[in-house]
Design a protein around this motif. Structure first.
Motif, PDB file in Angstrom:
ATOM      1  N   ALA A  11       0.794  -1.230   0.000  1.00 31.06           N
ATOM      2  CA  ALA A  11       0.000   0.000   0.000  1.00 31.06           C
ATOM      3  C   ALA A  11       0.823   1.275   0.000  1.00 31.06           C
ATOM      4  CB  ALA A  11      -0.923   0.007   1.221  1.00 31.06           C
ATOM      5  N   VAL A  20      -5.995   2.035  -1.956  1.00 29.64           N
ATOM      6  CA  VAL A  20      -6.390   2.544  -0.638  1.00 29.64           C
ATOM      7  C   VAL A  20      -7.190   3.834  -0.799  1.00 29.64           C
ATOM      8  CG1 VAL A  20      -5.532   3.558   1.509  1.00 29.64           C
ATOM      9  CG2 VAL A  20      -4.474   1.472   0.602  1.00 29.64           C
ATOM     10  N   GLY A  32      -4.003  -0.347   5.220  1.00 28.71           N
ATOM     11  CA  GLY A  32      -2.921  -0.419   4.244  1.00 28.71           C
ATOM     12  C   GLY A  32      -1.694  -1.038   4.875  1.00 28.71           C
TER      13      GLY A  32
END
Length: 261
Positions: A11, A20, A32
């Motif tokens: 992420a 995200v 994340g």
């Protein structure tokens, strides 16, 4: 049903960060996950997502992630996005260490995280009803081989097989298994990792290619697949820019129709 929660790996940048952001825009709670705490902190400040620092090639980190997710609320979806390529050498000349790294991050990390998250998805379904999703970002490199792709092809073919088998194993449960296989996506870091930080080599594949895909294009595909009606499973989504017919077949320069004969 209340707010749904999804965990997104890889992420800290690129497709993961874009995913995200988009899930948050759609009202999801998001966790994340990545190795780089500074990048995750910036993403959390920007989006309001929760974040968890973990190296998914380390089992203790994945165990800690499982504990955190179990303690922090119900979980409805997993996006396995962490991955990467290393090098573009031939099978003969490439380094075994590069292949081992690619297998660790593209295959074993997906297995580790999926094994950790599946019981949590089942727990949520048992408590709330409904369904859950496991979506893994692979690559067209997991479906079509290309010169110089030996290690990356092997790892992504394995990730594709992992998803195929998982779908068979979960048949009968309300858990969708979705694979998104992108073609050429221009992100800040994929090429830099592949070519050891060489910015010139990293930029070369995209040179004069009209409109390669963006991280946001893939994020849009991921969120759309997860938000579809729960009886609809997009088993395999292959997404390429129009300029790319195959991994090694790219149009360079402006797209235009052929003149009439």
């Amino acid at each position: 049903m209340g707010t749904r929660r999804v965990v997104v790996t890889g992420a800290s940048s690129g497709i993961g960060a874009a995913t995200v952001r988009l899930f948050r825009q759609h009202g999801w709670d998001v966790v994340g996950v990545a190795r780089r705490a500074d990048k995750l902190a910036a993403l959390a400040a920007e989006t309001g997502a929760a974040v968890f620092v973990a190296d998914l090639t380390v089992q203790n980190d994945v165990d800690a992630l499982q504990d955190y997710l179990a303690a922090s609320g119900p979980l409805h979806a997993l996006v396995n996005n962490a991955g990467g390529a290393m090098g573009l050498d031939s099978v003969e000349d490439s380094a075994v260490e590069d292949w081992a790294w690619m297998f660790e991050i593209n295959v074993l990390a997906v297995k580790r995280v999926t094994s950790a998250v599946l019981p949590l998805l089942r727990r949520t379904i048992a408590a709330e009803g409904g369904s859950a999703d496991i979506l893994t970002v692979t690559s067209i490199a997991g479906h079509v081989a290309y010169l110089g792709g030996g290690g990356y092809n092997a790892a992504k073919f394995a990730a594709h097989a992992l998803m195929e088998v998982l779908r068979l194993e979960l048949n009968g449960e309300p858990i969708r298994v979705i694979e998104v296989a992108p073609g050429m996506v221009k992100t800040d870091e994929f090429g830099l990792v592949r070519f050891g930080g060489d910015a010139v080599k990293a930029a070369a594949p995209y040179e004069n290619v009209p409109n390669p895909l963006t991280a946001e294009d893939i994020a849009d595909t991921i969120v759309d697949a997860v938000e579809r009606a729960p009886h609809v499973n997009l088993d395999l989504i292959t997404i390429k820019p129009v300029a790319q017919a195959a991994p090694s077949r790219l149009a360079r320069g402006a797209l235009s129709v052929r003149p009439e004969a």
